[in-house]
Design a protein around this motif. Structure first.
Motif, PDB file in Angstrom:
ATOM      1  N   LEU A 140       0.861  -1.180   0.000  1.00 13.55           N
ATOM      2  CA  LEU A 140       0.000   0.000   0.000  1.00 13.55           C
ATOM      3  C   LEU A 140       0.897   1.228   0.000  1.00 13.55           C
ATOM      4  O   LEU A 140       1.707   1.412   0.907  1.00 13.55           O
ATOM      5  N   VAL A 141       0.759   2.065  -1.030  1.00 15.07           N
ATOM      6  CA  VAL A 141       1.657   3.212  -1.222  1.00 15.07           C
ATOM      7  C   VAL A 141       0.821   4.491  -1.256  1.00 15.07           C
ATOM      8  O   VAL A 141      -0.121   4.610  -2.054  1.00 15.07           O
ATOM      9  N   LYS A 142       1.172   5.452  -0.415  1.00 15.52           N
ATOM     10  CA  LYS A 142       0.489   6.744  -0.420  1.00 15.52           C
ATOM     11  C   LYS A 142       0.967   7.566  -1.607  1.00 15.52           C
ATOM     12  O   LYS A 142       2.162   7.754  -1.812  1.00 15.52           O
ATOM     13  N   VAL A 143       0.019   8.064  -2.402  1.00 18.10           N
ATOM     14  CA  VAL A 143       0.345   8.916  -3.547  1.00 18.10           C
ATOM     15  C   VAL A 143       0.001  10.367  -3.243  1.00 18.10           C
ATOM     16  O   VAL A 143       0.827  11.264  -3.396  1.00 18.10           O
ATOM     17  N   ILE A 144      -1.222  10.616  -2.795  1.00 20.31           N
ATOM     18  CA  ILE A 144      -1.662  11.935  -2.337  1.00 20.31           C
ATOM     19  C   ILE A 144      -2.252  11.740  -0.939  1.00 20.31           C
ATOM     20  O   ILE A 144      -3.222  10.989  -0.786  1.00 20.31           O
ATOM     21  N   PRO A 145      -1.705  12.375   0.091  1.00 27.17           N
ATOM     22  CA  PRO A 145      -2.187  12.151   1.459  1.00 27.17           C
ATOM     23  C   PRO A 145      -3.691  12.359   1.584  1.00 27.17           C
ATOM     24  O   PRO A 145      -4.244  13.338   1.080  1.00 27.17           O
ATOM     25  N   GLN A 146      -4.344  11.389   2.217  1.00 24.12           N
ATOM     26  CA  GLN A 146      -5.776  11.432   2.506  1.00 24.12           C
ATOM     27  C   GLN A 146      -6.655  11.343   1.258  1.00 24.12           C
ATOM     28  O   GLN A 146      -7.879  11.460   1.361  1.00 24.12           O
ATOM     29  N   ARG A 147      -6.046  11.136   0.101  1.00 22.64           N
ATOM     30  CA  ARG A 147      -6.824  11.123  -1.133  1.00 22.64           C
ATOM     31  C   ARG A 147      -6.596   9.879  -1.985  1.00 22.64           C
ATOM     32  O   ARG A 147      -7.549   9.235  -2.409  1.00 22.64           O
ATOM     33  N   LEU A 148      -5.327   9.570  -2.267  1.00 24.54           N
ATOM     34  CA  LEU A 148      -5.022   8.582  -3.303  1.00 24.54           C
ATOM     35  C   LEU A 148      -3.934   7.628  -2.828  1.00 24.54           C
ATOM     36  O   LEU A 148      -2.877   8.065  -2.358  1.00 24.54           O
ATOM     37  N   TYR A 149      -4.209   6.332  -3.016  1.00 21.73           N
ATOM     38  CA  TYR A 149      -3.272   5.284  -2.623  1.00 21.73           C
ATOM     39  C   TYR A 149      -3.131   4.281  -3.764  1.00 21.73           C
ATOM     40  O   TYR A 149      -4.097   3.992  -4.479  1.00 21.73           O
ATOM     41  N   HIS A 189      -9.775  10.839 -15.849  1.00 17.76           N
ATOM     42  CA  HIS A 189      -9.145  12.135 -15.575  1.00 17.76           C
ATOM     43  C   HIS A 189      -9.943  12.869 -14.501  1.00 17.76           C
ATOM     44  O   HIS A 189     -11.164  13.015 -14.632  1.00 17.76           O
ATOM     45  N   LEU A 190      -9.251  13.290 -13.465  1.00 18.80           N
ATOM     46  CA  LEU A 190      -9.860  14.115 -12.414  1.00 18.80           C
ATOM     47  C   LEU A 190      -9.319  15.537 -12.579  1.00 18.80           C
ATOM     48  O   LEU A 190      -8.318  15.909 -11.953  1.00 18.80           O
ATOM     49  N   PRO A 191      -9.948  16.355 -13.421  1.00 21.35           N
ATOM     50  CA  PRO A 191      -9.370  17.670 -13.725  1.00 21.35           C
ATOM     51  C   PRO A 191      -9.255  18.582 -12.515  1.00 21.35           C
ATOM     52  O   PRO A 191      -8.334  19.410 -12.455  1.00 21.35           O
ATOM     53  N   HIS A 192     -10.166  18.468 -11.537  1.00 17.22           N
ATOM     54  CA  HIS A 192     -10.108  19.351 -10.369  1.00 17.22           C
ATOM     55  C   HIS A 192      -8.943  19.011  -9.440  1.00 17.22           C
ATOM     56  O   HIS A 192      -8.563  19.823  -8.595  1.00 17.22           O
ATOM     57  N   HIS A 193      -8.384  17.829  -9.611  1.00 20.56           N
ATOM     58  CA  HIS A 193      -7.260  17.402  -8.780  1.00 20.56           C
ATOM     59  C   HIS A 193      -5.980  17.192  -9.583  1.00 20.56           C
ATOM     60  O   HIS A 193      -4.937  16.882  -8.997  1.00 20.56           O
ATOM     61  N   GLY A 194      -6.057  17.334 -10.896  1.00 21.02           N
ATOM     62  CA  GLY A 194      -4.886  17.154 -11.729  1.00 21.02           C
ATOM     63  C   GLY A 194      -4.376  15.728 -11.752  1.00 21.02           C
ATOM     64  O   GLY A 194      -3.168  15.491 -11.888  1.00 21.02           O
ATOM     65  N   VAL A 195      -5.287  14.755 -11.637  1.00 22.98           N
ATOM     66  CA  VAL A 195      -4.894  13.342 -11.563  1.00 22.98           C
ATOM     67  C   VAL A 195      -5.398  12.610 -12.801  1.00 22.98           C
ATOM     68  O   VAL A 195      -6.536  12.807 -13.241  1.00 22.98           O
ATOM     69  N   LEU A 196      -4.535  11.754 -13.350  1.00 22.53           N
ATOM     70  CA  LEU A 196      -4.888  10.917 -14.489  1.00 22.53           C
ATOM     71  C   LEU A 196      -4.589   9.464 -14.155  1.00 22.53           C
ATOM     72  O   LEU A 196      -3.475   9.131 -13.732  1.00 22.53           O
ATOM     73  N   ALA A 205      -1.908  14.990 -23.426  1.00 22.39           N
ATOM     74  CA  ALA A 205      -2.376  16.354 -23.670  1.00 22.39           C
ATOM     75  C   ALA A 205      -3.250  16.876 -22.531  1.00 22.39           C
ATOM     76  O   ALA A 205      -3.477  18.092 -22.435  1.00 22.39           O
ATOM     77  N   LEU A 206      -3.724  16.005 -21.655  1.00 24.78           N
ATOM     78  CA  LEU A 206      -4.501  16.442 -20.496  1.00 24.78           C
ATOM     79  C   LEU A 206      -3.628  17.128 -19.453  1.00 24.78           C
ATOM     80  O   LEU A 206      -4.131  17.784 -18.550  1.00 24.78           O
ATOM     81  N   ALA A 207      -2.299  16.973 -19.573  1.00 26.31           N
ATOM     82  CA  ALA A 207      -1.307  17.669 -18.732  1.00 26.31           C
ATOM     83  C   ALA A 207      -1.596  17.516 -17.236  1.00 26.31           C
ATOM     84  O   ALA A 207      -1.715  18.513 -16.509  1.00 26.31           O
ATOM     85  N   PRO A 208      -1.682  16.291 -16.747  1.00 25.17           N
ATOM     86  CA  PRO A 208      -1.957  16.103 -15.319  1.00 25.17           C
ATOM     87  C   PRO A 208      -0.756  16.445 -14.453  1.00 25.17           C
ATOM     88  O   PRO A 208       0.395  16.428 -14.913  1.00 25.17           O
ATOM     89  N   ALA A 209      -1.026  16.714 -13.193  1.00 22.93           N
ATOM     90  CA  ALA A 209       0.052  16.890 -12.219  1.00 22.93           C
ATOM     91  C   ALA A 209       0.508  15.555 -11.650  1.00 22.93           C
ATOM     92  O   ALA A 209       1.656  15.411 -11.214  1.00 22.93           O
ATOM     93  N   VAL A 210      -0.406  14.566 -11.647  1.00 22.83           N
ATOM     94  CA  VAL A 210      -0.107  13.213 -11.171  1.00 22.83           C
ATOM     95  C   VAL A 210      -0.643  12.231 -12.199  1.00 22.83           C
ATOM     96  O   VAL A 210      -1.814  12.314 -12.592  1.00 22.83           O
ATOM     97  N   ALA A 211       0.204  11.306 -12.636  1.00 23.92           N
ATOM     98  CA  ALA A 211      -0.207  10.287 -13.593  1.00 23.92           C
ATOM     99  C   ALA A 211      -0.008   8.914 -12.963  1.00 23.92           C
ATOM    100  O   ALA A 211       1.082   8.601 -12.468  1.00 23.92           O
ATOM    101  N   CYS A 212      -1.060   8.104 -12.979  1.00 27.37           N
ATOM    102  CA  CYS A 212      -1.041   6.777 -12.367  1.00 27.37           C
ATOM    103  C   CYS A 212      -1.153   5.724 -13.457  1.00 27.37           C
ATOM    104  O   CYS A 212      -2.059   5.787 -14.300  1.00 27.37           O
ATOM    105  N   PHE A 213      -0.244   4.763 -13.435  1.00 20.44           N
ATOM    106  CA  PHE A 213      -0.146   3.760 -14.487  1.00 20.44           C
ATOM    107  C   PHE A 213      -0.537   2.377 -13.950  1.00 20.44           C
ATOM    108  O   PHE A 213      -0.444   2.109 -12.758  1.00 20.44           O
ATOM    109  N   ALA A 232       4.897  15.861 -14.168  1.00 25.18           N
ATOM    110  CA  ALA A 232       4.177  14.833 -14.920  1.00 25.18           C
ATOM    111  C   ALA A 232       3.780  15.298 -16.313  1.00 25.18           C
ATOM    112  O   ALA A 232       3.942  14.555 -17.291  1.00 25.18           O
ATOM    113  N   ALA A 233       3.258  16.507 -16.416  1.00 28.92           N
ATOM    114  CA  ALA A 233       2.792  16.985 -17.718  1.00 28.92           C
ATOM    115  C   ALA A 233       3.929  17.033 -18.730  1.00 28.92           C
ATOM    116  O   ALA A 233       3.785  16.578 -19.875  1.00 28.92           O
ATOM    117  N   ALA A 234       5.066  17.558 -18.321  1.00 31.13           N
ATOM    118  CA  ALA A 234       6.207  17.671 -19.237  1.00 31.13           C
ATOM    119  C   ALA A 234       6.756  16.302 -19.604  1.00 31.13           C
ATOM    120  O   ALA A 234       7.099  16.047 -20.773  1.00 31.13           O
TER     121      ALA A 234
END
Length: 233
Positions: free
Chosen positions: A3-12, A160-167, A200-208, A218-220
């Motif tokens: 179990l790996v924390k990606v975004i505290p309290q949000r995404l694992y 895509h979660l545009p309000h959180h910048g997560v893909l 092209a969605l330019a997320p801040a966090v990309a999950c594979f 992430a976007a670059a």
């Protein structure tokens, strides 16, 4: 399973021997993106409880595509907790067991990796409660947008979660060693076009589906990888 924390309290991230799934949290309500291999439900439930959360609040399981390392535990989890299973319209008959899993067109260097991937337990026929199309919005993450990303399989999707910048990219993109086009595609050219669309969605966090999440630049990184000449690993 790790179990790996990606975004505290949000995404694992839930990391299995082959592949991974992601747990998204909206307060006490939970969404699982992919579900790991068949037999993984007890481990997933234990991971949820270890976060102080209730598996009964698992509202939905979103399946990015039909492969066994992504759909294997969905039927078990949904049966236990009443979660809604969501998948693209083109993928749903395969997930239900009504059609065979499409065969990939393998490059020579992919062959040994594919043999290893085939050791994943076969997934049982799994119900799909909601069939989605490109552009539909699911009620989690302040609006989760379905992005049809065919090529790996015909009905592969990103979320895509545009309000959180997560893909969540499923297996369209891989992050194993380097960010690159995912392997084992039924249509490599189509998959490359899907890679460019997701980038092209330019997320801040990309999950594979395979490889560590991309949380820095992430976007670059996605843009550079999606527009580069495809290279062998």
């Amino acid at each position: 399973m790790d179990l790996v924390k990606v975004i505290p309290q949000r995404l694992y991230m839930l990391r299995f021997p082959i592949g991974q799934a992601y747990l998204w949290r909206d307060g006490e309500d939970l969404t699982l993106v992919d579900s790991g291999h068949a037999g993984a439900a007890p481990e997933i439930e234990e991971a949820i409880r270890s976060l102080g959360l209730d598996p009964a609040r698992l509202e939905r399981i979103v399946l990015t595509h039909c492969h066994g390392d992504h759909i294997g535990a969905a039927e078990d989890l949904a049966g236990r907790w009443g979660s809604r299973v969501v998948a693209h319209r083109l993928e749903a008959p395969v997930i239900r067991g009504e059609r065979p899993v499409p065969d990939p067109v393998l490059l020579d260097w992919e062959l040994p990796y594919y043999e290893h991937a085939m050791t994943v337990p076969q997934a049982p026929p799994t119900r799909v409660d909601q069939e989605v199309e490109d552009g539909e919005v699911l009620p989690f993450g302040d609006g989760a947008v379905v992005v049809h990303a065919p090529g790996h399989t015909p009905g592969s999707i990103g979320i895509h979660l545009p309000h959180h910048g997560v893909l969540f990219a499923g297996d369209c993109i891989a992050g194993v060693g380097q960010v690159m086009l995912g392997v084992f595609n039924v249509d490599r050219e189509q998959a490359q076009a899907s890679f460019r669309r997701l980038a092209a969605l330019a997320p801040a966090v990309a999950c594979f589906g395979h490889g560590d999440p991309l949380t820095a630049d992430a976007a670059a990184v996605l843009h550079a990888a999606s527009t580069a000449e495809p290279a062998l690993p």
